[in-house]
Design a protein around this motif. Structure first.
Motif, PDB file in Angstrom:
ATOM      1  N   PHE A  41       0.843  -1.199   0.000  1.00 13.82           N
ATOM      2  CA  PHE A  41       0.000   0.000   0.000  1.00 13.82           C
ATOM      3  C   PHE A  41       0.880   1.252   0.000  1.00 13.82           C
ATOM      4  N   LEU A  42       1.901   1.259   0.846  1.00 15.55           N
ATOM      5  CA  LEU A  42       2.801   2.400   0.939  1.00 15.55           C
ATOM      6  C   LEU A  42       3.572   2.598  -0.364  1.00 15.55           C
ATOM      7  N   TYR A  43       4.003   1.519  -0.967  1.00 13.31           N
ATOM      8  CA  TYR A  43       4.697   1.599  -2.255  1.00 13.31           C
ATOM      9  C   TYR A  43       3.802   2.260  -3.304  1.00 13.31           C
ATOM     10  N   ASP A  44       2.559   1.800  -3.411  1.00 15.29           N
ATOM     11  CA  ASP A  44       1.625   2.405  -4.365  1.00 15.29           C
ATOM     12  C   ASP A  44       1.410   3.879  -4.051  1.00 15.29           C
ATOM     13  N   ALA A  45       1.208   4.202  -2.792  1.00 15.59           N
ATOM     14  CA  ALA A  45       0.978   5.592  -2.396  1.00 15.59           C
ATOM     15  C   ALA A  45       2.181   6.459  -2.766  1.00 15.59           C
ATOM     16  N   SER A  46       3.378   5.926  -2.632  1.00 18.18           N
ATOM     17  CA  SER A  46       4.581   6.700  -2.965  1.00 18.18           C
ATOM     18  C   SER A  46       4.656   7.008  -4.458  1.00 18.18           C
ATOM     19  N   ARG A  47       3.896   6.285  -5.253  1.00 20.74           N
ATOM     20  CA  ARG A  47       3.827   6.507  -6.697  1.00 20.74           C
ATOM     21  C   ARG A  47       2.558   7.272  -7.093  1.00 20.74           C
ATOM     22  N   GLN A  89      -0.511  16.647   2.594  1.00 18.95           N
ATOM     23  CA  GLN A  89       0.462  16.797   3.682  1.00 18.95           C
ATOM     24  C   GLN A  89       0.017  16.044   4.937  1.00 18.95           C
ATOM     25  N   HIS A  90      -1.281  16.093   5.234  1.00 20.57           N
ATOM     26  CA  HIS A  90      -1.791  15.367   6.395  1.00 20.57           C
ATOM     27  C   HIS A  90      -1.711  13.859   6.150  1.00 20.57           C
ATOM     28  N   PHE A  91      -1.984  13.443   4.934  1.00 20.20           N
ATOM     29  CA  PHE A  91      -1.848  12.032   4.572  1.00 20.20           C
ATOM     30  C   PHE A  91      -0.419  11.554   4.832  1.00 20.20           C
ATOM     31  N   VAL A  92       0.567  12.365   4.449  1.00 22.70           N
ATOM     32  CA  VAL A  92       1.968  12.000   4.679  1.00 22.70           C
ATOM     33  C   VAL A  92       2.248  11.884   6.171  1.00 22.70           C
ATOM     34  N   ARG A  93       1.749  12.827   6.969  1.00 26.53           N
ATOM     35  CA  ARG A  93       1.972  12.755   8.423  1.00 26.53           C
ATOM     36  C   ARG A  93       1.359  11.483   9.014  1.00 26.53           C
ATOM     37  N   LEU A  94       0.157  11.147   8.584  1.00 28.37           N
ATOM     38  CA  LEU A  94      -0.488   9.934   9.087  1.00 28.37           C
ATOM     39  C   LEU A  94       0.257   8.679   8.640  1.00 28.37           C
ATOM     40  N   MET A  95       0.693   8.678   7.392  1.00 26.55           N
ATOM     41  CA  MET A  95       1.441   7.522   6.894  1.00 26.55           C
ATOM     42  C   MET A  95       2.783   7.399   7.599  1.00 26.55           C
ATOM     43  N   GLN A  96       3.377   8.534   7.991  1.00 25.93           N
ATOM     44  CA  GLN A  96       4.635   8.475   8.741  1.00 25.93           C
ATOM     45  C   GLN A  96       4.402   7.825  10.106  1.00 25.93           C
ATOM     46  N   ALA A  97       3.336   8.219  10.776  1.00 24.19           N
ATOM     47  CA  ALA A  97       3.020   7.618  12.083  1.00 24.19           C
ATOM     48  C   ALA A  97       2.757   6.121  11.935  1.00 24.19           C
ATOM     49  N   MET A  98       2.043   5.759  10.885  1.00 23.69           N
ATOM     50  CA  MET A  98       1.745   4.352  10.645  1.00 23.69           C
ATOM     51  C   MET A  98       3.036   3.587  10.326  1.00 23.69           C
ATOM     52  N   SER A  99       3.889   4.189   9.530  1.00 26.66           N
ATOM     53  CA  SER A  99       5.159   3.549   9.162  1.00 26.66           C
ATOM     54  C   SER A  99       6.061   3.371  10.373  1.00 26.66           C
ATOM     55  N   PRO A 107      11.302  -4.562  12.271  1.00 23.38           N
ATOM     56  CA  PRO A 107      12.551  -3.826  12.042  1.00 23.38           C
ATOM     57  C   PRO A 107      13.314  -4.272  10.793  1.00 23.38           C
ATOM     58  N   ASN A 108      13.117  -5.486  10.346  1.00 26.05           N
ATOM     59  CA  ASN A 108      13.806  -5.948   9.142  1.00 26.05           C
ATOM     60  C   ASN A 108      13.327  -5.229   7.883  1.00 26.05           C
ATOM     61  N   ASP A 109      12.152  -4.603   7.941  1.00 32.26           N
ATOM     62  CA  ASP A 109      11.594  -3.874   6.792  1.00 32.26           C
ATOM     63  C   ASP A 109      11.907  -2.384   6.836  1.00 32.26           C
ATOM     64  N   LYS A 110      12.717  -1.958   7.784  1.00 32.52           N
ATOM     65  CA  LYS A 110      12.960  -0.530   8.000  1.00 32.52           C
ATOM     66  C   LYS A 110      13.458   0.182   6.750  1.00 32.52           C
ATOM     67  N   VAL A 111      14.447  -0.345   6.080  1.00 32.19           N
ATOM     68  CA  VAL A 111      15.030   0.321   4.910  1.00 32.19           C
ATOM     69  C   VAL A 111      13.988   0.471   3.808  1.00 32.19           C
ATOM     70  N   LYS A 112      13.238  -0.576   3.560  1.00 30.84           N
ATOM     71  CA  LYS A 112      12.209  -0.548   2.513  1.00 30.84           C
ATOM     72  C   LYS A 112      11.115   0.471   2.842  1.00 30.84           C
ATOM     73  N   ILE A 113      10.602   0.424   4.062  1.00 24.71           N
ATOM     74  CA  ILE A 113       9.513   1.317   4.464  1.00 24.71           C
ATOM     75  C   ILE A 113       9.988   2.771   4.463  1.00 24.71           C
ATOM     76  N   GLU A 114      11.178   3.026   4.985  1.00 23.20           N
ATOM     77  CA  GLU A 114      11.704   4.394   4.983  1.00 23.20           C
ATOM     78  C   GLU A 114      11.925   4.904   3.558  1.00 23.20           C
ATOM     79  N   GLY A 115      12.332   4.026   2.659  1.00 21.96           N
ATOM     80  CA  GLY A 115      12.501   4.414   1.262  1.00 21.96           C
ATOM     81  C   GLY A 115      11.184   4.831   0.627  1.00 21.96           C
ATOM     82  N   TYR A 116      10.135   4.054   0.873  1.00 19.52           N
ATOM     83  CA  TYR A 116       8.809   4.403   0.337  1.00 19.52           C
ATOM     84  C   TYR A 116       8.308   5.702   0.961  1.00 19.52           C
ATOM     85  N   MET A 117       8.556   5.885   2.266  1.00 21.56           N
ATOM     86  CA  MET A 117       8.127   7.121   2.925  1.00 21.56           C
ATOM     87  C   MET A 117       8.862   8.326   2.354  1.00 21.56           C
ATOM     88  N   ASN A 118      10.123   8.186   2.057  1.00 24.71           N
ATOM     89  CA  ASN A 118      10.878   9.287   1.457  1.00 24.71           C
ATOM     90  C   ASN A 118      10.294   9.674   0.106  1.00 24.71           C
TER      91      ASN A 118
END
Length: 125
Positions: A41-47, A89-99, A107-118
């Motif tokens: 979901f986060l990957y799609d949202a990042s696109r 902008q609010h969507f990004v803040r909420l997705m950051q909290a969720m992430s 924790p093993n997904d940290k790099v992937k999730i942070e990349g999508y959030m960026n």
């Protein structure tokens, strides 16, 4: 494999108090029904792509519009009607909290999730 959802359920109050109830319900239903993983979901949202979890339940982002330049808010719908709209902008803040919560439990997904959030931040902030 069923994705555990404690990481999300533990944050319910935060989303309810911060105009994130529709996003919370969308992600919760998505995970419970095993329609998609959070990272997908986060990957799609990042696109810029929203998702329909089932008929009458989903959200729209800029790439879901005929004219993406007219995008001014993330639209959620439940049933046949728009339920709410929040700013990108609010969507990004909420997705950051969720992430952040997701990473605490995965924790093993940290790099992937942070990349999508960026990428999500680059797109909407």
């Amino acid at each position: 494999m069923i994705e555990k959802i404690e990481w999300l359920e533990n944050e319910e109050e935060y989303f309810l108090k911060n105009d994130g109830a529709d996003l919370y319900e969308l992600i919760l239903t998505m995970l419970k029904k095993q329609r998609m993983s959070f990272s997908s979901f986060l990957y799609d949202a990042s696109r810029g792509i929203g998702n329909t979890i089932r008929e009458g339940l989903g959200c729209s982002l800029d790439q879901d519009l005929d004219n993406p330049d007219e995008f001014d808010g993330v639209i959620f719908w439940f049933g046949d009607y728009e339920s709410s709209t929040i700013t990108p902008q609010h969507f990004v803040r909420l997705m950051q909290a969720m992430s952040d919560s997701y990473i605490n439990y995965h924790p093993n997904d940290k790099v992937k999730i942070e990349g999508y959030m960026n990428k999500l931040k680059e797109r909407y902030l």
